[in-house]
Design a protein around this motif. Structure first.
Motif, PDB file in Angstrom:
ATOM      1  N   GLN A 161      -5.543   2.553   2.716  1.00 26.79           N
ATOM      2  CA  GLN A 161      -6.193   1.446   3.411  1.00 26.79           C
ATOM      3  C   GLN A 161      -5.954   1.634   4.898  1.00 26.79           C
ATOM      4  O   GLN A 161      -4.847   1.989   5.318  1.00 26.79           O
ATOM      5  N   LYS A 218       0.835  -1.204   0.000  1.00 22.67           N
ATOM      6  CA  LYS A 218       0.000   0.000   0.000  1.00 22.67           C
ATOM      7  C   LYS A 218       0.873   1.260   0.000  1.00 22.67           C
ATOM      8  O   LYS A 218       0.532   2.265  -0.630  1.00 22.67           O
ATOM      9  N   PRO A 255      -1.521   4.439   3.395  1.00 23.51           N
ATOM     10  CA  PRO A 255      -2.083   3.575   4.445  1.00 23.51           C
ATOM     11  C   PRO A 255      -2.083   4.252   5.804  1.00 23.51           C
ATOM     12  O   PRO A 255      -1.207   5.078   6.097  1.00 23.51           O
TER      13      PRO A 255
END
Length: 821
Positions: free
Chosen positions: A299, A292, A433
């Protein structure tokens, strides 16, 4: 050219200003400007620039541009727009968070007067209760006072007519003045050589004969080569005076110049750099999150790692990944007490590119750290809640450590944001992230992981082959009956402390109340000594020998007799950290004991010094409030004692069980973080309570499932969105009347929302203000984002201002409150 400007005021709109030609090349979206606003001059933020405008009334011009470069970029602006929309404040109020305090420029009215003339007019004043008399009394000893200070002294804002009358009489003068920023770059004087070596050496014989002090100065400077030296340091080293350097300046040997210097916050706490071998579980977590970071994908990950499982090292390894890609990183910690350890570990790995931001820093230090980040010289920020607003660009990773902690919620100022929830939105906007880490995840975060909103990751084992501590509960009621209590300690806990002291192992004791005794009770009339400003008991502090309110801060001398009936039969009840410390000194006079709470860590670097000494074994026992329960990592700690487990369990709040479970589990996790086994002794009056039982079993999942059922049954988060409306006024009837009127304004939303009737707040009177509250629930099934809830409040505010005669009553609204007390 025209600029749309917003101000840190409760107006949900922007204002249009003309851009003078000399400012056109400097004004960009995101810079701050100084502009006239009504009769005042204020600092605002430029949010848009256009070549035309539809505004028909007279358009004023911008007076000054403060920033050389924008302090917010387009991505950040979207974040602050979300913040203002979600937490129901103006965009200007949200943007105020983006800059350090003390950097704004604004006009303020100053009142100047002559003391002798004021004294004469005051003596002629007949009505001693009039506003005029109060004004004269306030300015008598203050010949120079701001309008704001005068209004506070008089007790009302409506003093303009009286001030104008007094000005016409020649009693005082009212002046509009533009204040300078309270915080500015710091400059110091430096000295450098102007002549080459040959010229200097050829002059030495004559200088040595006539001016030996000047020779001293030149020799020190020659030793430093081409370095410039601070003037103060040079004078100190050479033990000479400024006149000697001035003579060298006149002769052309040296020159003095000013240079900007950085006020750098430094922590005394430090740790040695250690080489860690990652565990299989740590590597698995890193492998899950890394893609990510590499692919710039948003996320949210919930990292559920038991205490001592190495979450911090995971954060460091992930930061390395983001740093390698040229990204910046934000690391949030909930408490000031966690900053020294976390900052030390990041400094060890990333050096000077790390900046720390928290409330214990001076205004100057915060300002310089902010500018360093703004200029891109610092790519990693470690700090408490306010670090969320650091001017980082190109963010590649956001970490929220101890994500469950209520300290992430701003309780007092507008906007009342939650830094954890806001960090998730910030990550979404920067496409990076977000890692929420905790040994005891909040019910909401764990539920979000359960329904797939977050990805759930685990660290189920401690690092370095350490085992979870053995947790024992002690029922103090049973122990009291058996004669096994000595003061606030059970015999078992005292024996365990003595054993660890002999072994030179570390001990942490938790008592989540400050002070010595938490209330003073009269045995004759049954009254408790209550704060005059707040409906709470005064706490006795033995070190200062005072009674203090922990809400408004008011103090008074310790009393010998009851304030109500005059009786001398007074009893002290309740246990605070000072009492625990005092009794420990009695039982273990040779032990080195230190206390950590908000009373004891007011001095700069005091906390860092304490933690450093404790890590070296120079302190035997740490006594503290919840500060000692969070994130501290000391392998030498093998015993943790909890003096009273019920302090948070008995609170009338829907989060009380969750808070207690988290606090006890977290403090228990400080013990046994090495190969030496750890123990935890929890003293309680109710060892059968399900929360205590789940802590003893270290059963987070069992606690979560039961708590989730309770929340669903009673309609609390995560199954609903909450808003707490509060009215505050020095008049009880006005505060109550405003709450009743606001409840009427919400009536049309009764079918969509669950709205309580106005009730007195749990702490009914606070800092002199009476408080009434309305709790609103909006259920997730019908209103997943809380949009209906926020619309209802905004509509009700408009209706309230239309229908109510209590419009001057202070009105507060808290979205997603952490407490309903």
């Amino acid at each position: 050219m025209y600029a749309e400007v917003v101000f840190p005021l409760p107006f949900r709109r922007s204002f249009t200003y003309e851009i003078p030609s000399e400012f056109i090349k400097y004004i960009k979206i995101g810079v701050r400007v100084v502009a006239p606003f009504g009769k005042r001059t204020l600092t605002g933020f430029v949010i848009n620039i256009s070549q035309s405008t539809n505004v028909e009334e007279e358009i004023k011009s911008i007076k000054e541009v403060i920033d050389e470069v924008p302090v917010i970029n387009k991505t950040s602006l979207k974040f602050y727009e979300w913040l203002s929309e979600y937490y129901l404040c103006s965009l200007g109020e949200a943007l105020k968070l983006a800059v350090p305090t003390g950097t704004e420029i604004e006009s303020k009215k100053m009142i100047y007067s002559d003391r002798d003339y004021v004294q004469k007019i005051l003596s002629e004043e007949k009505n001693k209760k009039s506003i005029r008399h109060k004004i004269l009394l306030a300015i008598l000893d203050k010949p120079e006072i701001s309008l704001n200070s005068l209004q506070k002294a008089v007790g009302t804002k409506n003093i303009y007519t009286q001030l104008r009358n007094l000005q016409e009489e020649g009693v005082l003068t009212i002046s509009d003045e533009l204040s300078k920023p309270k915080v500015r770059p710091k400059k110091e004087k430096f000295v450098r050589l102007k002549k080459n070596l040959a010229e200097l050496y050829s002059s030495f014989p004559e200088l040595e004969r006539k001016s030996p002090n000047q020779i001293k100065i030149l020799l020190v400077m020659l030793q430093k080569g081409n370095e410039v030296l601070p003037l103060a340091e040079l004078l100190h080293k050479t033990e000479t005076s400024k006149s000697s350097i001035d003579s060298l300046v006149k002769k052309g040997f040296v020159e003095i110049f000013e240079k900007e210097v950085e006020r750098k916050y430094s922590e005394v706490y430090s740790e040695e750099i250690k080489n860690f071998k990652l565990t299989e579980h740590q590597q698995k977590v890193i492998d899950e999150i890394t893609p990510k970071i590499e692919n710039n994908k948003f996320q949210t990950f919930l990292l559920h790692g038991i205490t001592g499982s190495g979450k911090t090292q995971v954060y460091i390894e992930l930061t390395k990944k983001a740093f390698e890609k040229g990204k910046s990183v934000l690391i949030l910690v909930p408490e000031i007490s966690l900053t020294p350890q976390m900052a030390s570990r990041f400094f060890n790995n990333f050096g000077d590119t790390v900046s720390v931001i928290h409330s214990r820093m001076s205004d100057g230090e915060r300002f310089d750290a902010w500018r360093k980040i703004l200029r891109g010289k610092s790519k990693i920020v470690v700090g408490a809640r306010s670090a969320l607003f650091a001017p980082l660009d190109n963010i590649g990773l956001i970490v929220v450590d101890e994500e469950h902690d209520s300290s992430y919620k701003q309780q007092d100022l507008i906007p009342r944001y939650n830094a954890r929830d806001s960090a998730v939105v910030l990550g979404q906007l920067f496409s990076c992230p977000v890692v929420l880490g905790s040994a005891t995840p909040s019910i909401e975060s764990r539920y979000n992981a359960e329904i797939g909103k977050y990805i759930y990751l685990q660290l189920p084992e401690r690092i370095d082959n350490a085992k979870m501590p053995n947790i024992i509960s002690v029922n103090v009621i049973v122990e009291e009956k058996k004669g096994r209590m000595q003061g606030v300690f059970s015999k078992l806990l005292l024996d365990k402390i003595e054993d660890r002291l002999k072994k030179k192992e570390g001990i942490i004791l938790l008592q989540n109340r400050r002070g010595f005794s938490t209330q003073i009770y009269c045995e004759d009339c049954g009254e408790i000594e209550i704060c005059v400003n707040c409906s709470v008991p005064l706490v006795y502090h033995i070190n200062k020998n005072i009674l203090q309110c922990h809400y408004c801060g008011s103090e008074k001398k310790i009393i010998d007799s009851c304030s109500t009936c005059g009786s001398i039969n007074l009893k002290h009840f309740g246990v605070g950290t000072e009492k625990v410390e005092d009794e420990l000194q009695f039982f273990f006079p040779n032990a080195v004991i230190k206390r950590i709470d908000s009373d004891s860590i007011t001095k700069k670097n005091y906390l860092g010094n304490i933690l450093l000494s404790f890590s070296k074994g120079e302190i035997d026992i740490l006594v503290g409030t919840q500060m000692v329960s969070k994130g501290l990592d000391f392998p030498r700690v093998t015993l943790v004692g909890v003096i009273s487990a019920e302090n948070t369990l008995w609170l009338p709040d829907f989060r009380a069980d969750e808070r207690t479970f988290q606090l006890l589990t977290q403090v228990a996790g400080r013990s046994g973080r090495s190969k030496t086994a750890g123990e935890v002794i929890i003293q309680t009056k109710n060892d059968k309570h399900f929360v205590i039982q789940k802590v003893l079993l270290n059963d987070y999942e069992g606690f979560y499932k039961r708590e989730l059922l309770d929340r669903e049954k009673h309609g609390y988060p995560p199954f609903s969105k909450l808003a707490l409306i509060e009215t505050k006024d020095k008049s009880d009837s006005k505060a109550k009347g405003a709450a009743l009127d606001f409840r009427k304004a919400l009536r049309k939303y009764e079918k969509k929302l669950n709205i309580s009737e106005p009730t007195t707040a749990m702490i009914y009177k606070l800092k002199g203000f009476y408080r009434y509250q309305i709790l609103i629930k909006s259920f997730r099934k019908n209103d997943p984002s809380g949009k209906i809830l926020r619309s209802a409040i905004l509509d009700a505010i408009i209706e309230f201002k239309r229908i109510s005669r209590y419009r001057d009553v202070k009105l507060f609204y808290d979205i997603d409150p952490q407490s309903i007390m």
